[in-house]
Scaffold this motif. Structure first.
Motif, PDB file in Angstrom:
ATOM      1  N   TYR A  18       8.151  -1.486   6.040  1.00 15.69           N
ATOM      2  CA  TYR A  18       8.437  -1.054   4.529  1.00 15.69           C
ATOM      3  C   TYR A  18       8.609   0.305   4.372  1.00 15.69           C
ATOM      4  O   TYR A  18       9.368   0.636   3.882  1.00 15.69           O
ATOM      5  N   ILE A  19       7.738   1.174   5.075  1.00 16.76           N
ATOM      6  CA  ILE A  19       7.920   2.627   4.888  1.00 16.76           C
ATOM      7  C   ILE A  19       9.257   3.360   5.638  1.00 16.76           C
ATOM      8  O   ILE A  19       9.975   3.921   5.108  1.00 16.76           O
ATOM      9  N   PHE A  20       9.431   2.534   6.799  1.00 14.87           N
ATOM     10  CA  PHE A  20      10.917   2.863   7.433  1.00 14.87           C
ATOM     11  C   PHE A  20      11.996   2.453   6.653  1.00 14.87           C
ATOM     12  O   PHE A  20      12.871   3.552   6.497  1.00 14.87           O
ATOM     13  N   ALA A  21      12.016   1.437   5.937  1.00 19.07           N
ATOM     14  CA  ALA A  21      13.103   0.823   5.370  1.00 19.07           C
ATOM     15  C   ALA A  21      13.171   1.702   3.914  1.00 19.07           C
ATOM     16  O   ALA A  21      14.314   2.491   3.667  1.00 19.07           O
ATOM     17  N   LYS A  22      12.288   2.275   3.264  1.00 23.19           N
ATOM     18  CA  LYS A  22      12.052   3.015   2.080  1.00 23.19           C
ATOM     19  C   LYS A  22      12.710   4.299   2.221  1.00 23.19           C
ATOM     20  O   LYS A  22      13.332   5.113   1.801  1.00 23.19           O
ATOM     21  N   LYS A  23      12.037   4.885   3.572  1.00 22.19           N
ATOM     22  CA  LYS A  23      12.102   6.400   3.888  1.00 22.19           C
ATOM     23  C   LYS A  23      13.553   6.446   4.158  1.00 22.19           C
ATOM     24  O   LYS A  23      14.317   7.540   3.909  1.00 22.19           O
ATOM     25  N   ASN A  24      14.372   5.605   4.884  1.00 19.88           N
ATOM     26  CA  ASN A  24      15.844   5.867   5.163  1.00 19.88           C
ATOM     27  C   ASN A  24      16.530   5.183   4.159  1.00 19.88           C
ATOM     28  O   ASN A  24      17.663   5.112   4.560  1.00 19.88           O
ATOM     29  N   LEU A 206       5.084   7.564  -0.977  1.00 18.82           N
ATOM     30  CA  LEU A 206       5.623   6.451  -0.415  1.00 18.82           C
ATOM     31  C   LEU A 206       4.458   6.021   0.401  1.00 18.82           C
ATOM     32  O   LEU A 206       4.159   4.848   0.540  1.00 18.82           O
ATOM     33  N   PHE A 207       3.607   6.867   1.355  1.00 21.43           N
ATOM     34  CA  PHE A 207       2.479   6.346   2.184  1.00 21.43           C
ATOM     35  C   PHE A 207       1.514   5.851   1.248  1.00 21.43           C
ATOM     36  O   PHE A 207       1.011   4.687   1.713  1.00 21.43           O
ATOM     37  N   GLN A 208       1.008   6.241   0.060  1.00 19.74           N
ATOM     38  CA  GLN A 208      -0.030   5.736  -0.469  1.00 19.74           C
ATOM     39  C   GLN A 208       0.707   4.506  -1.356  1.00 19.74           C
ATOM     40  O   GLN A 208      -0.233   3.377  -1.409  1.00 19.74           O
ATOM     41  N   GLU A 209       1.840   4.263  -1.600  1.00 23.46           N
ATOM     42  CA  GLU A 209       2.407   3.105  -2.386  1.00 23.46           C
ATOM     43  C   GLU A 209       2.294   1.836  -1.125  1.00 23.46           C
ATOM     44  O   GLU A 209       1.865   0.882  -1.418  1.00 23.46           O
ATOM     45  N   VAL A 213      -2.433  -1.943  -1.340  1.00 24.17           N
ATOM     46  CA  VAL A 213      -3.076  -2.914  -1.168  1.00 24.17           C
ATOM     47  C   VAL A 213      -4.412  -2.970  -0.257  1.00 24.17           C
ATOM     48  O   VAL A 213      -5.331  -3.576  -0.307  1.00 24.17           O
ATOM     49  N   VAL A 214      -4.186  -2.563   1.138  1.00 30.53           N
ATOM     50  CA  VAL A 214      -5.023  -2.416   2.106  1.00 30.53           C
ATOM     51  C   VAL A 214      -6.264  -1.592   1.677  1.00 30.53           C
ATOM     52  O   VAL A 214      -7.261  -1.783   2.078  1.00 30.53           O
ATOM     53  N   LEU A 215      -6.132  -0.327   1.095  1.00 31.95           N
ATOM     54  CA  LEU A 215      -7.245   0.356   0.528  1.00 31.95           C
ATOM     55  C   LEU A 215      -8.162  -0.076  -0.406  1.00 31.95           C
ATOM     56  O   LEU A 215      -9.191   0.339  -0.806  1.00 31.95           O
ATOM     57  N   LYS A 216      -7.504  -1.454  -1.187  1.00 30.70           N
ATOM     58  CA  LYS A 216      -8.286  -2.061  -2.065  1.00 30.70           C
ATOM     59  C   LYS A 216      -8.960  -3.323  -1.647  1.00 30.70           C
ATOM     60  O   LYS A 216      -9.627  -4.046  -2.367  1.00 30.70           O
ATOM     61  N   ALA A 217      -8.744  -3.625  -0.388  1.00 33.90           N
ATOM     62  CA  ALA A 217      -9.066  -4.705   0.270  1.00 33.90           C
ATOM     63  C   ALA A 217     -10.570  -5.077   0.084  1.00 33.90           C
ATOM     64  O   ALA A 217     -11.244  -6.085  -0.036  1.00 33.90           O
ATOM     65  N   LYS A 218     -11.210  -4.033   0.152  1.00 34.62           N
ATOM     66  CA  LYS A 218     -12.872  -3.936   0.155  1.00 34.62           C
ATOM     67  C   LYS A 218     -13.585  -4.529  -1.333  1.00 34.62           C
ATOM     68  O   LYS A 218     -14.527  -5.042  -1.262  1.00 34.62           O
ATOM     69  N   ASP A 219     -12.643  -4.344  -2.169  1.00 35.08           N
ATOM     70  CA  ASP A 219     -13.004  -5.056  -3.444  1.00 35.08           C
ATOM     71  C   ASP A 219     -12.496  -6.613  -3.724  1.00 35.08           C
ATOM     72  O   ASP A 219     -12.775  -6.953  -4.583  1.00 35.08           O
ATOM     73  N   MET A 220     -12.058  -7.089  -2.634  1.00 33.68           N
ATOM     74  CA  MET A 220     -11.428  -8.485  -2.588  1.00 33.68           C
ATOM     75  C   MET A 220     -12.664  -9.450  -3.050  1.00 33.68           C
ATOM     76  O   MET A 220     -13.621  -9.389  -2.355  1.00 33.68           O
TER      77      MET A 220
END
Length: 241
Positions: A18-24, A206-209, A213-220
């Motif tokens: 995702y990051i690679f495609a968006k960045k480029n 872009l990094f934060q975007e 999802v994963v940084l909020k996983a602990k609230d799952m």
């Protein structure tokens, strides 16, 4: 018809793609496949990727699986800047070396660290023995040491003075244990400087975007369905292959 990327940003390699495609600036349609809902087990997704894994790519009638293959396909087709996957034989070999190493080293311990610290006890209600977790965290620490001494050395990035796909694969792996509270970069100034270099080149927004999802996983919330739990347990074994 155009380029479709089948991704779940809970997945480390999906975030790298995702990051690679968006960045480029690569135009693509995001097709979200939610692993925790078992969407990779559907018949419709099996037609895209019979391996039932993400990421997957569909470019017109061409279908491709596996994150490294997808990154290299995109870099060739869209003629992305050379530093991502260099033409120089030796520079490219260093990228290949890292990608070959991480699949059975960093990827394994980062995935297990997240599952043992959070997914098993919090989401699946399965306790992990402390000795098992301690072993995994020790393995992670060994991998971090190798990242610094074998790959990073005195360079800005893992394989040279510029960012490559190796750095994207590495940083997205490390954010898995970070999401569980592991202090991956603490007391490792060289590795922390590398992280900041990667984020700066990628762009912090872009990094934060990509990692929201994963940084909020602990609230799952916990998953109540036994059949889904069994599928998820099977999924983690697939992820580690």
């Amino acid at each position: 018809m155009g380029l479709d990327l089948y991704l779940d940003l809970m997945s480390q390699p999906c975030r790298a793609v995702y990051i690679f495609a968006k960045k480029n600036g690569i135009p693509f349609q995001l097709r979200t496949v939610e692993l925790l809902k078992g969407q990779h087990y559907t018949d419709s997704f099996a037609q895209v990727n019979p391996l039932r894994k993400v990421p997957a790519l569909k470019d017109e009638d061409f279908i491709l699986a596996e994150s490294v293959a997808i990154l290299l396909y995109l870099s060739h087709k869209y003629k992305t800047p050379d530093h991502w996957y260099p033409q120089d034989l030796q520079a490219r070999a260093w990228v290949d070396e890292y990608l070959s190493w991480q699949h059975t080293a960093l990827r394994s311990c980062c995935t297990w660290a997240m599952w043992q610290k959070m997914m098993f006890p919090v989401v699946l209600h399965q306790l992990v023995p402390q000795e098992t977790l301690s072993y995994t965290l020790a393995e992670l620490d060994s991998c971090l040491q190798l990242l610094e001494t074998k790959f990073l050395r005195d360079q800005a990035f893992l394989t040279g003075p510029q960012i490559s796909v190796a750095d994207l694969m590495a940083i997205t792996e490390l954010m898995h244990p970070v999401s569980t509270g592991c202090q991956v970069f603490e007391c490792r100034p060289k590795l922390d400087a590398w992280r900041r270099h990667v984020e700066a080149v990628v762009r912090e927004d872009l990094f934060q975007e990509a990692h929201t999802v994963v940084l909020k996983a602990k609230d799952m919330p916990p998953l109540p369905a036994p059949t889904l739990k069994e599928k998820l347990l099977h999924s983690v074994w697939i992820l580690l292959q």
